[in-house]
Design a protein around this motif. Structure first.
Motif, PDB file in Angstrom:
ATOM      1  N   VAL A   4       0.867  -1.177   0.000  1.00 33.04           N
ATOM      2  CA  VAL A   4       0.000   0.000   0.000  1.00 33.04           C
ATOM      3  C   VAL A   4       0.900   1.222   0.000  1.00 33.04           C
ATOM      4  O   VAL A   4       1.855   1.301   0.778  1.00 33.04           O
ATOM      5  CB  VAL A   4      -0.926   0.034   1.231  1.00 33.04           C
ATOM      6  CG1 VAL A   4      -1.698   1.356   1.272  1.00 33.04           C
ATOM      7  CG2 VAL A   4      -1.888  -1.143   1.225  1.00 33.04           C
ATOM      8  N   ILE A   5       0.594   2.169  -0.894  1.00 31.22           N
ATOM      9  CA  ILE A   5       1.357   3.413  -0.990  1.00 31.22           C
ATOM     10  C   ILE A   5       0.380   4.577  -0.851  1.00 31.22           C
ATOM     11  O   ILE A   5      -0.595   4.676  -1.615  1.00 31.22           O
ATOM     12  CB  ILE A   5       2.088   3.526  -2.338  1.00 31.22           C
ATOM     13  CG1 ILE A   5       3.024   2.347  -2.557  1.00 31.22           C
ATOM     14  CG2 ILE A   5       2.841   4.853  -2.422  1.00 31.22           C
ATOM     15  CD1 ILE A   5       3.629   2.298  -3.957  1.00 31.22           C
ATOM     16  N   VAL A   6       0.621   5.452   0.111  1.00 30.00           N
ATOM     17  CA  VAL A   6      -0.171   6.672   0.226  1.00 30.00           C
ATOM     18  C   VAL A   6       0.593   7.790  -0.479  1.00 30.00           C
ATOM     19  O   VAL A   6       1.697   8.152  -0.071  1.00 30.00           O
ATOM     20  CB  VAL A   6      -0.456   7.035   1.688  1.00 30.00           C
ATOM     21  CG1 VAL A   6      -1.327   8.289   1.759  1.00 30.00           C
ATOM     22  CG2 VAL A   6      -1.142   5.873   2.406  1.00 30.00           C
ATOM     23  N   ASP A   7       0.010   8.301  -1.561  1.00 28.89           N
ATOM     24  CA  ASP A   7       0.690   9.252  -2.435  1.00 28.89           C
ATOM     25  C   ASP A   7       0.897  10.607  -1.757  1.00 28.89           C
ATOM     26  O   ASP A   7       0.152  10.998  -0.844  1.00 28.89           O
ATOM     27  CB  ASP A   7      -0.124   9.468  -3.713  1.00 28.89           C
ATOM     28  CG  ASP A   7      -0.339   8.196  -4.510  1.00 28.89           C
ATOM     29  OD1 ASP A   7       0.416   7.225  -4.290  1.00 28.89           O
ATOM     30  OD2 ASP A   7      -1.252   8.180  -5.349  1.00 28.89           O
ATOM     31  N   GLN A   8       1.872  11.341  -2.269  1.00 30.97           N
ATOM     32  CA  GLN A   8       2.154  12.681  -1.760  1.00 30.97           C
ATOM     33  C   GLN A   8       0.931  13.589  -1.862  1.00 30.97           C
ATOM     34  O   GLN A   8       0.710  14.455  -1.008  1.00 30.97           O
ATOM     35  CB  GLN A   8       3.336  13.290  -2.528  1.00 30.97           C
ATOM     36  CG  GLN A   8       3.710  14.705  -2.105  1.00 30.97           C
ATOM     37  CD  GLN A   8       4.156  14.814  -0.656  1.00 30.97           C
ATOM     38  OE1 GLN A   8       4.659  13.842  -0.091  1.00 30.97           O
ATOM     39  NE2 GLN A   8       3.971  15.971  -0.049  1.00 30.97           N
ATOM     40  N   SER A   9       0.125  13.393  -2.901  1.00 31.92           N
ATOM     41  CA  SER A   9      -1.055  14.241  -3.085  1.00 31.92           C
ATOM     42  C   SER A   9      -2.037  14.129  -1.918  1.00 31.92           C
ATOM     43  O   SER A   9      -2.739  15.087  -1.585  1.00 31.92           O
ATOM     44  CB  SER A   9      -1.766  13.879  -4.395  1.00 31.92           C
ATOM     45  OG  SER A   9      -2.184  12.517  -4.397  1.00 31.92           O
ATOM     46  N   ASN A  20      -3.940   3.460   8.878  1.00 34.90           N
ATOM     47  CA  ASN A  20      -3.568   2.186   9.488  1.00 34.90           C
ATOM     48  C   ASN A  20      -3.845   1.051   8.514  1.00 34.90           C
ATOM     49  O   ASN A  20      -4.910   0.998   7.899  1.00 34.90           O
ATOM     50  CB  ASN A  20      -4.357   1.949  10.774  1.00 34.90           C
ATOM     51  CG  ASN A  20      -3.927   2.848  11.910  1.00 34.90           C
ATOM     52  OD1 ASN A  20      -3.206   3.805  11.704  1.00 34.90           O
ATOM     53  ND2 ASN A  20      -4.383   2.548  13.106  1.00 34.90           N
ATOM     54  N   ILE A  21      -2.885   0.138   8.403  1.00 38.78           N
ATOM     55  CA  ILE A  21      -2.974  -0.985   7.464  1.00 38.78           C
ATOM     56  C   ILE A  21      -2.752  -2.291   8.213  1.00 38.78           C
ATOM     57  O   ILE A  21      -1.885  -2.381   9.094  1.00 38.78           O
ATOM     58  CB  ILE A  21      -1.914  -0.848   6.347  1.00 38.78           C
ATOM     59  CG1 ILE A  21      -2.097   0.471   5.572  1.00 38.78           C
ATOM     60  CG2 ILE A  21      -1.953  -2.053   5.403  1.00 38.78           C
ATOM     61  CD1 ILE A  21      -3.363   0.560   4.762  1.00 38.78           C
ATOM     62  N   HIS A 132      -2.789   2.175  -4.148  1.00 39.15           N
ATOM     63  CA  HIS A 132      -2.455   3.558  -3.808  1.00 39.15           C
ATOM     64  C   HIS A 132      -3.650   4.253  -3.178  1.00 39.15           C
ATOM     65  O   HIS A 132      -4.807   3.918  -3.463  1.00 39.15           O
ATOM     66  CB  HIS A 132      -2.070   4.339  -5.069  1.00 39.15           C
ATOM     67  CG  HIS A 132      -0.775   3.930  -5.682  1.00 39.15           C
ATOM     68  ND1 HIS A 132       0.376   4.691  -5.569  1.00 39.15           N
ATOM     69  CD2 HIS A 132      -0.439   2.859  -6.433  1.00 39.15           C
ATOM     70  CE1 HIS A 132       1.352   4.100  -6.227  1.00 39.15           C
ATOM     71  NE2 HIS A 132       0.881   2.979  -6.752  1.00 39.15           N
ATOM     72  N   LEU A 133      -3.366   5.265  -2.369  1.00 43.28           N
ATOM     73  CA  LEU A 133      -4.373   6.209  -1.902  1.00 43.28           C
ATOM     74  C   LEU A 133      -3.869   7.598  -2.261  1.00 43.28           C
ATOM     75  O   LEU A 133      -2.780   7.996  -1.838  1.00 43.28           O
ATOM     76  CB  LEU A 133      -4.582   6.107  -0.390  1.00 43.28           C
ATOM     77  CG  LEU A 133      -5.461   7.202   0.247  1.00 43.28           C
ATOM     78  CD1 LEU A 133      -6.872   7.185  -0.322  1.00 43.28           C
ATOM     79  CD2 LEU A 133      -5.473   7.067   1.767  1.00 43.28           C
ATOM     80  N   ASP A 231       5.710  10.831   6.578  1.00 45.67           N
ATOM     81  CA  ASP A 231       7.119  10.453   6.646  1.00 45.67           C
ATOM     82  C   ASP A 231       7.335   8.946   6.485  1.00 45.67           C
ATOM     83  O   ASP A 231       8.470   8.492   6.388  1.00 45.67           O
ATOM     84  CB  ASP A 231       7.723  10.907   7.985  1.00 45.67           C
ATOM     85  CG  ASP A 231       7.692  12.427   8.142  1.00 45.67           C
ATOM     86  OD1 ASP A 231       7.953  13.130   7.146  1.00 45.67           O
ATOM     87  OD2 ASP A 231       7.384  12.890   9.256  1.00 45.67           O
ATOM     88  N   ASN A 232       6.263   8.196   6.468  1.00 49.50           N
ATOM     89  CA  ASN A 232       6.333   6.734   6.356  1.00 49.50           C
ATOM     90  C   ASN A 232       5.116   6.251   5.565  1.00 49.50           C
ATOM     91  O   ASN A 232       4.170   5.689   6.118  1.00 49.50           O
ATOM     92  CB  ASN A 232       6.347   6.106   7.753  1.00 49.50           C
ATOM     93  CG  ASN A 232       6.431   4.592   7.703  1.00 49.50           C
ATOM     94  OD1 ASN A 232       7.122   4.018   6.866  1.00 49.50           O
ATOM     95  ND2 ASN A 232       5.700   3.934   8.593  1.00 49.50           N
ATOM     96  N   PRO A 233       5.119   6.458   4.228  1.00 47.20           N
ATOM     97  CA  PRO A 233       3.898   6.296   3.450  1.00 47.20           C
ATOM     98  C   PRO A 233       3.685   4.940   2.780  1.00 47.20           C
ATOM     99  O   PRO A 233       2.768   4.803   1.964  1.00 47.20           O
ATOM    100  CB  PRO A 233       4.059   7.384   2.387  1.00 47.20           C
ATOM    101  CG  PRO A 233       5.538   7.422   2.119  1.00 47.20           C
ATOM    102  CD  PRO A 233       6.193   7.122   3.443  1.00 47.20           C
ATOM    103  N   VAL A 234       4.504   3.929   3.107  1.00 44.92           N
ATOM    104  CA  VAL A 234       4.417   2.646   2.397  1.00 44.92           C
ATOM    105  C   VAL A 234       4.317   1.492   3.396  1.00 44.92           C
ATOM    106  O   VAL A 234       5.034   1.467   4.404  1.00 44.92           O
ATOM    107  CB  VAL A 234       5.647   2.427   1.480  1.00 44.92           C
ATOM    108  CG1 VAL A 234       5.539   1.085   0.753  1.00 44.92           C
ATOM    109  CG2 VAL A 234       5.789   3.569   0.483  1.00 44.92           C
ATOM    110  N   ALA A 235       3.423   0.536   3.099  1.00 47.91           N
ATOM    111  CA  ALA A 235       3.303  -0.692   3.895  1.00 47.91           C
ATOM    112  C   ALA A 235       3.450  -1.883   2.967  1.00 47.91           C
ATOM    113  O   ALA A 235       2.548  -2.196   2.187  1.00 47.91           O
ATOM    114  CB  ALA A 235       1.960  -0.746   4.610  1.00 47.91           C
ATOM    115  N   GLU A 236       4.596  -2.536   3.031  1.00 45.48           N
ATOM    116  CA  GLU A 236       4.861  -3.696   2.179  1.00 45.48           C
ATOM    117  C   GLU A 236       4.126  -4.923   2.740  1.00 45.48           C
ATOM    118  O   GLU A 236       4.104  -5.141   3.947  1.00 45.48           O
ATOM    119  CB  GLU A 236       6.365  -3.987   2.160  1.00 45.48           C
ATOM    120  CG  GLU A 236       7.227  -2.845   1.648  1.00 45.48           C
ATOM    121  CD  GLU A 236       7.480  -2.935   0.160  1.00 45.48           C
ATOM    122  OE1 GLU A 236       6.970  -3.895  -0.465  1.00 45.48           O
ATOM    123  OE2 GLU A 236       8.179  -2.061  -0.375  1.00 45.48           O
ATOM    124  N   VAL A 237       3.567  -5.723   1.839  1.00 45.83           N
ATOM    125  CA  VAL A 237       3.035  -7.020   2.248  1.00 45.83           C
ATOM    126  C   VAL A 237       4.217  -7.928   2.546  1.00 45.83           C
ATOM    127  O   VAL A 237       5.145  -8.029   1.725  1.00 45.83           O
ATOM    128  CB  VAL A 237       2.162  -7.645   1.150  1.00 45.83           C
ATOM    129  CG1 VAL A 237       1.636  -9.006   1.597  1.00 45.83           C
ATOM    130  CG2 VAL A 237       1.004  -6.714   0.776  1.00 45.83           C
TER     131      VAL A 237
END
Length: 242
Positions: A4-9, A20-21, A132-133, A231-237
């Motif tokens: 899951v990637i939360v975009d800069q936008s 939360n993921i 993405h979000l 500052d921590n926008p990615v959650a790897e499976v």
């Protein structure tokens, strides 16, 4: 799906947000007579708990509802779209009850009402690439649950999306048929969005409770909770869950 990637936008609109993921594999989402009775009781108890978020007679002035309506004013959205937690609280406010849908949906709806947070869940096996979000240019393919025609995203809308289109439109408003949970879903991703510190505190409690209930009801061990921020926008499976 690998992450899951939360975009800069998204962070530009909501710099103090948290997402939360949680990942879980190997669930059995079929009904049984035993879990149906448990779920009815769970939904009834959660409906009572939701009353603590409905202290103002004017529905829109209750803080959970008001905060999410203001958040939804920050981006382009489909007319009439509201946060998923508002939809649940509205039914409670109207004195309506909740019938079971399927085991996992009933669990996360109960968590949502108990903690006053939007909880969503998708079938990871149906998501193509990363999820993405972010704020999109528009035109992402999307067929909402229960619809017969596509309703593509709007320019400037905030949504979850993957390589094939939108996964959930208008932040947490409505899921796509393509990625929704079904009785045959086994590998899932759960999400809870917060736009301020008070929401985030409840979201942390809610996701930990969701972890416990998934383990209790399905006999599987979910991952630890990922807390995504600007500052921590990615959650790897985890590799062993892909």
């Amino acid at each position: 799906m690998d992450k899951v990637i939360v975009d800069q936008s998204f962070w530009e609109l909501f710099p103090d947000a948290q997402v939360n993921i949680l990942y879980a594999n190997g669930i059995d989402n079929h009904d049984t007579d035993k879990n149906l009775a448990e779920r009815r009781e769970m939904l009834a108890n959660a409906t009572k708990e939701a009353g603590k978020f409905l202290t103002n007679e004017t529905f829109r002035l209750n803080s959970v509802v008001d905060q999410w309506r203001k958040a939804y004013q920050q981006f382009k959205k489909k007319k009439g779209s509201r946060a998923s937690i508002e939809a649940l609280l509205k039914r409670v406010n109207q004195g309506r009850t909740f019938d079971p849908i399927d085991p996992m949906v009933d669990i996360y709806n109960s968590i949502s009402m108990t903690y006053g947070v939007p909880v969503g869940m998708e079938d990871r096996d149906k998501i193509k690439g990363a999820m993405h979000l972010g704020q999109v240019d528009g035109g992402q393919a999307f067929r909402p649950v229960g619809a017969d025609e596509d309703e593509p995203t709007l320019p400037g809308e905030v949504c979850y999306y993957d390589d094939e289109g939108a996964v959930c439109r208008c932040l947490n408003w409505r899921d796509a048929q393509r990625t929704m949970l079904t009785a045959d879903s086994q590998n899932v991703v759960a999400v809870i969005e917060s736009v301020n510190a008070a929401q985030a505190a409840r979201a942390d409690e809610a996701m930990e409770e969701l972890r416990k209930l998934i383990n209790q009801h399905f006999g599987v061990k979910p991952t630890l909770v990922y807390h995504l921020t600007k500052d921590n926008p990615v959650a790897e499976v985890p590799v062993d869950m892909q």
